[in-house]
Design a protein around this motif. Structure first.
Motif, short mmCIF file in Angstrom:
data_model
loop_
_atom_site.label_atom_id
_atom_site.label_comp_id
_atom_site.label_asym_id
_atom_site.label_seq_id
_atom_site.Cartn_x
_atom_site.Cartn_y
_atom_site.Cartn_z
N ILE A 97 4.16 0.91 7.02
CA ILE A 97 4.40 -0.19 7.97
C ILE A 97 3.75 -1.48 7.47
N CYS A 98 4.34 -2.60 7.82
CA CYS A 98 3.74 -3.93 7.66
C CYS A 98 3.22 -4.21 6.24
N GLY A 99 3.93 -3.71 5.24
CA GLY A 99 3.52 -3.99 3.87
C GLY A 99 2.28 -3.26 3.41
N MET A 100 1.87 -2.22 4.12
CA MET A 100 0.69 -1.46 3.71
C MET A 100 0.92 -0.84 2.33
N LYS A 101 -0.08 -0.95 1.46
CA LYS A 101 0.05 -0.42 0.10
C LYS A 101 -0.38 1.05 0.08
N VAL A 102 0.54 1.90 -0.38
CA VAL A 102 0.28 3.34 -0.45
C VAL A 102 0.62 3.82 -1.86
N ALA A 103 -0.29 4.57 -2.48
CA ALA A 103 -0.06 5.11 -3.82
C ALA A 103 -0.21 6.63 -3.79
N ILE A 104 0.59 7.31 -4.62
CA ILE A 104 0.47 8.75 -4.80
C ILE A 104 -0.22 8.96 -6.14
N VAL A 105 -1.41 9.57 -6.10
CA VAL A 105 -2.29 9.56 -7.27
C VAL A 105 -2.72 10.98 -7.63
N ASP A 136 8.50 12.66 -9.12
CA ASP A 136 8.79 14.05 -8.76
C ASP A 136 7.52 14.90 -8.68
N GLN A 137 6.37 14.24 -8.48
CA GLN A 137 5.11 14.96 -8.41
C GLN A 137 4.41 14.78 -7.07
N VAL A 138 3.70 15.81 -6.63
CA VAL A 138 2.84 15.73 -5.45
C VAL A 138 1.47 15.22 -5.89
N GLY A 139 0.89 14.33 -5.11
CA GLY A 139 -0.44 13.82 -5.43
C GLY A 139 -1.19 13.44 -4.18
N GLU A 140 -2.40 12.93 -4.38
CA GLU A 140 -3.21 12.50 -3.24
C GLU A 140 -2.72 11.14 -2.74
N ILE A 141 -2.71 10.95 -1.44
CA ILE A 141 -2.28 9.69 -0.84
C ILE A 141 -3.47 8.73 -0.78
N TRP A 142 -3.31 7.58 -1.43
CA TRP A 142 -4.32 6.52 -1.40
C TRP A 142 -3.74 5.34 -0.62
N VAL A 143 -4.57 4.69 0.19
CA VAL A 143 -4.10 3.61 1.06
C VAL A 143 -4.98 2.37 0.89
N CYS A 144 -4.31 1.20 0.89
CA CYS A 144 -5.02 -0.08 0.78
C CYS A 144 -4.38 -1.08 1.74
N ASP A 150 -5.27 13.68 1.69
CA ASP A 150 -3.98 14.28 2.02
C ASP A 150 -3.08 14.29 0.79
N LEU A 151 -2.18 15.26 0.75
CA LEU A 151 -1.24 15.38 -0.36
C LEU A 151 0.17 15.01 0.10
N GLY A 152 0.91 14.36 -0.80
CA GLY A 152 2.28 13.97 -0.44
C GLY A 152 3.04 13.44 -1.63
N PHE A 153 4.23 12.90 -1.36
CA PHE A 153 5.07 12.35 -2.42
C PHE A 153 6.03 11.32 -1.84
N TRP A 154 6.62 10.53 -2.73
CA TRP A 154 7.63 9.54 -2.36
C TRP A 154 9.02 10.09 -2.58
N GLN A 155 9.95 9.72 -1.71
CA GLN A 155 11.36 10.00 -1.94
C GLN A 155 12.16 8.90 -1.26
N ASP A 156 12.87 8.10 -2.06
CA ASP A 156 13.68 7.00 -1.53
C ASP A 156 12.87 6.06 -0.64
N GLY A 157 11.65 5.77 -1.07
CA GLY A 157 10.81 4.82 -0.36
C GLY A 157 10.15 5.36 0.90
N GLU A 158 10.28 6.65 1.15
CA GLU A 158 9.68 7.26 2.34
C GLU A 158 8.57 8.23 1.93
N LEU A 159 7.58 8.37 2.81
CA LEU A 159 6.41 9.19 2.54
C LEU A 159 6.57 10.58 3.16
#
Length: 339
Positions: free
Chosen positions: A129-137, A148-156, A192-201
């Motif tokens: 939401i609202c331009g929040m920066k999220v990275a899968i690391v 195509d990988q699962v990683g830890e969710i980092w938020v800024c 938390d663990l997760g991944f991106w697909q088509d811009g969705e978490l």
């Protein structure tokens, strides 16, 4: 009834709250409901189950509940709550994944109709939401994961807290993470663990809860869902799966509540046998020990989430309020003994 009477528009609850509504309301109680005012029913705080979303919509749609009103969401207190959720007017997205690939932290999307392999379904929590920066690391290399990988969710984001009160070491470890390749940051490490697909978490689990047996990753919520479906006597959303080291090897333990109506005439051997068979068939891992416990006795947080770590401690202490156990357990000397 409160939503219907007061024309409530927004609400939030964890997945088990929606399950509770499905289990505890009768057709007669639902008959007089008018849920047409309900615009946002947010579902978060724990893994969102596809079956819960679909069953809730199907059950309450005849009484005015709209399919697009159910919002799977991801958030955490450190982010002043919300991180991502689905867009207005859209249906919640669902992916069907190859289970064997997911065990290796890889994302392989397959057809929901696939019959020749074991699959897992994951519900989208939408875009940030609202331009929040999220990275899968990658939590080990601190580098960004491939798509195509699962990683830890980092938020800024400016909405993030600056740390934990009087816990300097934990604050530094959690709130001051930087990407190894670019130095970008600081991020907050969510665990938390997760991944991106088509811009969705998409959320797959918690790092500390992942069960690693013989080099394969197993998500406890998947095993717990398999367990509760294995016999009608088992309470939905009232089980825990975790690993314990026994004689130098990680072993799978299952703790599961039994419905009160079944406790006096429970066929324990049948229930335990069903659990073992279902978990082996669905996850290709052996349950080392099954503990059936009384309804209402599993450790929970104040918000109602199962405390797997507390279950593990109670299991090791032998203080679970159990009805019956089957399998082997390690004695204090480390030798396995039969129960």
């Amino acid at each position: 009834q409160t939503i219907s009477h007061y024309r409530v528009t927004h609400s939030q609850g964890p997945n088990f709250a929606y399950e509770h509504c499905l289990r505890r309301t009768t057709p007669e109680q639902r008959a007089n409901l008018d849920l047409s005012s309900w615009r946002t029913a947010s579902n978060g705080a724990e893994p969102v189950r596809k079956e819960t979303v679909e069953n809730f919509i199907a059950t309450f749609a005849p009484f005015g509940f709209r399919r697009d009103a159910l919002y799977p969401a991801y958030g955490l207190a450190e982010a002043t709550l919300l991180v991502s959720t689905k867009k207005h007017g859209e249906k919640a997205g669902v992916l069907t994944l190859a289970a064997d690939a997911l065990e290796k932290n890889r994302i392989v999307v397959v057809s929901p109709a696939a019959k020749d392999q074991v699959v897992r379904t994951v519900v989208s929590c939408g875009p940030p939401i609202c331009g929040m920066k999220v990275a899968i690391v990658n939590p080990n290399t601190l580098t960004k994961c491939q798509p195509d990988q699962v990683g830890e969710i980092w938020v800024c984001d400016p909405s993030m807290a600056v740390g934990y009160w009087n816990r300097l070491e934990e604050t530094k470890k959690t709130f001051h993470a930087y990407l190894a390749e670019s130095g970008e940051g600081p991020f907050m490490r969510t665990g938390d663990l997760g991944f991106w697909q088509d811009g969705e978490l998409f959320i797959t689990g918690r790092i500390k809860d992942v069960i690693i047996i013989r080099g394969r990753n197993h998500y406890p919520q998947d095993i717990e869902l398999t367990v509760e479906k294995s016999h009608p006597s088992l309470r939905s959303s009232h089980g825990a799966a975790f690993a314990v080291e026994i004689k130098g090897e990680e072993r799978l333990i299952v703790v599961q509540e039994v419905e009160r109506s079944y406790q006096k005439q429970l066929d324990r051997d049948e229930v335990v046998g069903n659990i073992r068979e279902a978990v082996t068939d669905e996850h290709d891992v052996q349950v080392y020990y099954v503990v059936l416990i009384k309804a209402g006795s599993i450790p929970k947080t104040s918000s109602g989430k199962i405390q797997r770590s507390a279950c593990r401690v109670k299991f090791l202490e032998g203080t679970l309020d159990q009805l019956e156990a089957r399998g082997k357990v390690a004695s204090k000397s480390g030798a396995a003994v039969s129960s």
